[in-house]
Design an enzyme around this catalytic site. Structure first.
Site, PDB file in Angstrom:
ATOM      1  N   LYS A 241       8.953   1.703 -20.511  1.00 57.47           N
ATOM      2  CA  LYS A 241       8.621   2.999 -19.905  1.00 57.47           C
ATOM      3  C   LYS A 241       8.809   2.789 -18.407  1.00 57.47           C
ATOM      4  CE  LYS A 241       5.327   6.750 -20.550  1.00 57.47           C
ATOM      5  NZ  LYS A 241       6.044   7.676 -21.440  1.00 57.47           N
TER       6      LYS A 241
HETATM    7  C1  LIG Z   1       6.224   8.270 -22.677  1.00 57.30           C
HETATM    8  C2  LIG Z   1       7.451   8.725 -23.346  1.00 57.30           C
HETATM    9  C3  LIG Z   1       7.462   9.280 -24.631  1.00 57.30           C
HETATM   10  C4  LIG Z   1       6.196   9.532 -25.406  1.00 57.30           C
HETATM   11  O1  LIG Z   1       5.588   8.340 -25.762  1.00 57.30           O
HETATM   12  P1  LIG Z   1       4.046   8.323 -26.195  1.00 57.30           P
HETATM   13  O2  LIG Z   1       3.766   6.906 -26.461  1.00 57.30           O
HETATM   14  O3  LIG Z   1       3.942   9.159 -27.399  1.00 57.30           O
HETATM   15  O4  LIG Z   1       3.291   8.891 -25.061  1.00 57.30           O
HETATM   16  C5  LIG Z   1       8.671   9.597 -25.203  1.00 57.30           C
HETATM   17  N1  LIG Z   1       9.826   9.414 -24.547  1.00 57.30           N
HETATM   18  C6  LIG Z   1       9.865   8.904 -23.301  1.00 57.30           C
HETATM   19  C7  LIG Z   1      11.164   8.732 -22.618  1.00 57.30           C
HETATM   20  C8  LIG Z   1       8.693   8.554 -22.669  1.00 57.30           C
HETATM   21  O5  LIG Z   1       8.743   8.032 -21.449  1.00 57.30           O
END
Ligand SMILES: *Cc1c(COP(=O)(O)O)cnc(C)c1O
Length: 307
Positions: free
Chosen positions: A160
């Site tokens: 992330k």
């Molecule tokens: C944070 C994010 C998500 C959602 O992830 P969760 O763990 O459900 O919060 C989906 N796609 C991307 C690109 C993200 O950065």
């Protein structure tokens, strides 16, 4: 945005307004940083962080992927998030969003990043439905983006990462400027990847379908939804989806910590199903909100209560 009293930074609680960075912070120039988005829900027994363990593990995994040596352990980071919510308790009367970030601070310029200090901060503030309360109920209008999801040959979508969000930001802007609420990005082979910050699901003939993890983050909400679906006896298939299959799907929705479970009523000017929140989407949503609000005994282990 709604400010809170403290922000946690490098092991200390500091005033919200003092949580600043130097203009020559490495991340600001070269884009290497990682973050999380975690929610704490105001349950009947007070604030509870949803899946703190999994979010904190992913934060450290993101840092590992991008060669950032986080000076704090998973346990320390979990405790920091708990401490922050406790310290800010008086500022919260509804759901809270936590934003831990690990970034490279001021110390050295140039692309090489290991000479810059690693900084860790956590902010937390009250934040309601990401796309609005009406979106959760009625669904949103979505456009397939002209931007392709970051390719796996040059970007690392399992992290992330701050840098991955440039792609998301351009796609989001294009969708909003074109009169839609959210963008859906395809991968470089033309299969559905994910939204600008959400994972994607469709329902066809009672089967829940979501793309494989190839071009997406390993989403925690997606995982929660898959578990709920299995509990409800709904078949789940993880496979590739094409854009024309979305147009003829019975239901579609986005999942994410911010977006929670947001129904999609329209994609590229085509109504999805009856053009409102679908039946299975509704059932998943209801169960999801029970779980995050601490009203489901099976999933108490997903909650960390702040007392
Ligand atoms: C944070 C994010 C998500 C959602 O992830 P969760 O763990 O459900 O919060 C989906 N796609 C991307 C690109 C993200 O950065």
């Amino acid at each position: 945005m709604k400010e809170s009293k403290y922000i946690w930074k490098n092991g200390k609680l500091i005033d919200w307004k003092d949580a600043t960075t130097h203009i020559l912070s490495h991340t600001l120039h070269y884009g290497n940083g990682v973050f999380e988005g975690t929610r704490a829900y105001m349950t009947k027994k007070g604030l509870a962080i949803f899946r703190l363990e999994e979010h904190t593990r992913r934060l450290l995994n993101s840092a590992k992927i991008l060669l950032i040596n986080c000076p704090y352990s998973k346990e320390e980071l979990k405790q920091a998030q708990i401490d922050l919510l406790k310290a800010n308790k008086d500022d919260y009367s509804s759901n809270v969003y936590l934003r831990p970030i690990i970034y490279l601070g001021y110390g050295a310029m140039g692309v090489y990043h290991l000479n810059s200090p690693v900084e860790v901060a956590i902010a937390a503030w009250e934040w309601g439905a990401y796309l609005g309360d009406e979106a959760l109920e009625k669904g949103i209008r979505v456009k397939i983006s002209s931007f392709v999801r970051n390719g796996i040959k040059s970007n690392m979508g399992k992290a992330k990462a701050v840098a991955n969000y440039l792609n998301s930001q351009m796609a989001k802007h294009e969708a909003v400027a074109s009169g839609f609420e959210e963008a859906l990005l395809l991968d470089d082979n033309g299969f559905v990847a994910e939204g600008s910050g959400e994972c994607f699901f469709i329902v066809r003939d009672g089967v829940l379908i979501t793309p494989p993890y190839d071009n997406t983050l390993e989403s925690i909400t997606q995982d929660t939804v898959i578990q709920i679906a299995k509990d409800l006896g709904i078949e789940v298939v993880q496979r590739r989806i094409t854009r024309d299959e979305i147009y003829i799907a019975d239901e579609a929705f986005f999942t994410g910590t911010a977006a929670e479970i947001t129904p999609i009523c329209e994609v590229d000017f085509r109504s999805i199903g009856r053009g409102s929140c679908g039946e299975i989407t509704k059932r998943l949503q209801e169960r999801f909100f029970k779980i995050v609000m601490g009203e489901d005994s099976k999933y108490q282990h997903f909650l960390t209560y702040i007392n």
